[in-house]
Scaffold this motif. Sequence first.
Motif, PDB file in Angstrom:
ATOM      1  N   PHE A  88     -21.263  51.646 -12.651  1.00  0.00           N
ATOM      2  CA  PHE A  88     -21.968  50.465 -13.146  1.00  0.00           C
ATOM      3  C   PHE A  88     -21.038  49.643 -14.030  1.00  0.00           C
ATOM      4  N   ASP A  89     -21.455  48.425 -14.292  1.00  0.00           N
ATOM      5  CA  ASP A  89     -20.746  47.575 -15.243  1.00  0.00           C
ATOM      6  C   ASP A  89     -21.792  46.855 -16.089  1.00  0.00           C
ATOM      7  N   VAL A  90     -21.404  46.517 -17.319  1.00  0.00           N
ATOM      8  CA  VAL A  90     -22.311  45.865 -18.252  1.00  0.00           C
ATOM      9  C   VAL A  90     -21.610  44.644 -18.838  1.00  0.00           C
ATOM     10  N   SER A  91     -22.307  43.511 -18.832  1.00  0.00           N
ATOM     11  CA  SER A  91     -21.800  42.286 -19.453  1.00  0.00           C
ATOM     12  C   SER A  91     -22.818  41.799 -20.481  1.00  0.00           C
ATOM     13  N   GLU A  92     -22.307  41.244 -21.572  1.00  0.00           N
ATOM     14  CA  GLU A  92     -23.171  40.625 -22.579  1.00  0.00           C
ATOM     15  C   GLU A  92     -23.190  39.120 -22.356  1.00  0.00           C
ATOM     16  N   VAL A  93     -24.384  38.555 -22.322  1.00  0.00           N
ATOM     17  CA  VAL A  93     -24.539  37.126 -22.080  1.00  0.00           C
ATOM     18  C   VAL A  93     -25.253  36.491 -23.277  1.00  0.00           C
ATOM     19  N   PHE A  94     -24.666  35.435 -23.802  1.00  0.00           N
ATOM     20  CA  PHE A  94     -25.201  34.744 -24.977  1.00  0.00           C
ATOM     21  C   PHE A  94     -25.843  33.435 -24.534  1.00  0.00           C
ATOM     22  N   PHE A  95     -27.165  33.344 -24.647  1.00  0.00           N
ATOM     23  CA  PHE A  95     -27.890  32.128 -24.302  1.00  0.00           C
ATOM     24  C   PHE A  95     -28.164  31.313 -25.559  1.00  0.00           C
ATOM     25  N   ARG A  96     -27.978  30.016 -25.481  1.00  0.00           N
ATOM     26  CA  ARG A  96     -28.404  29.145 -26.567  1.00  0.00           C
ATOM     27  C   ARG A  96     -29.923  28.971 -26.497  1.00  0.00           C
ATOM     28  N   GLN A  97     -30.485  28.406 -27.535  1.00  0.00           N
ATOM     29  CA  GLN A  97     -31.920  28.105 -27.541  1.00  0.00           C
ATOM     30  C   GLN A  97     -32.193  26.981 -26.550  1.00  0.00           C
ATOM     31  N   MET A  98     -33.094  27.217 -25.616  1.00  0.00           N
ATOM     32  CA  MET A  98     -33.399  26.218 -24.588  1.00  0.00           C
ATOM     33  C   MET A  98     -34.841  25.761 -24.713  1.00  0.00           C
ATOM     34  N   SER A  99     -35.064  24.508 -24.421  1.00  0.00           N
ATOM     35  CA  SER A  99     -36.408  23.952 -24.530  1.00  0.00           C
ATOM     36  C   SER A  99     -37.240  24.366 -23.315  1.00  0.00           C
ATOM     37  N   LEU A 100     -38.547  24.312 -23.477  1.00  0.00           N
ATOM     38  CA  LEU A 100     -39.452  24.609 -22.363  1.00  0.00           C
ATOM     39  C   LEU A 100     -39.221  23.620 -21.223  1.00  0.00           C
ATOM     40  N   GLU A 101     -38.919  22.377 -21.560  1.00  0.00           N
ATOM     41  CA  GLU A 101     -38.659  21.370 -20.522  1.00  0.00           C
ATOM     42  C   GLU A 101     -37.428  21.748 -19.690  1.00  0.00           C
TER      43      GLU A 101
END
Length: 198
Positions: free
Chosen positions: A129-142
């Motif tokens: 297996f492999d594991v990656s960390e993903v950083f999402f910014r705050q996104m609007s509902l729209e």
Amino acid sequence: MNYEPSTMNQSIPKIILASKSPRRQELLRLMDLDFEVVLKEVDESYPDGLTPQEVAVYIARKKAEAFDQTVGDEVVLTADTIVCVDGLILGKPETPQHAIEMLQILSGKVHLVVTGVCLLYKNKYNSFFDVSEVFFRQMSLEEISSYVEQYNPLDKAGSYGIQERIGLIGIEKIQGSYTNVVGLPTEKLYAQLINLNK
């Protein structure tokens, strides 16, 4: 569908790819590997109490076991990708509204993308297996709703494709393999494939 290998990869056996994912197929094409897509229905349930890494490997192994009596000299390649955030495993959404809810959970947070891979070759199973960390910014509902309406990501773990609009505008950074987030850790996969006969 058949794809011819480059001369660099002729020592690697032909691959039976047990995945309808166009992203995994494209990654194998980009790797210049000889493969054919063969699909089998598999129950993707798993026991309680497994870690995300164990879940991904468990399901990938189940997919490979479906081919146990039907392959010759080919190598069967199966994979399963899951998204995990705050201890919660996110699979594929069931409805567009479910997809929106998943993306709202991921918004503004760091999540893990785990891909389990299993290679079945000469009656032997090789899982990793492999594991990656993903950083999402705050996104609007729209932003989220517009993405789900346009791309309908019901075939994607965590409800998004990194190569699609939401990935391009929402992901701040990745730690680990990019192709793992796409759906197949190509770096680790290639290392395993070139050592199959050693």
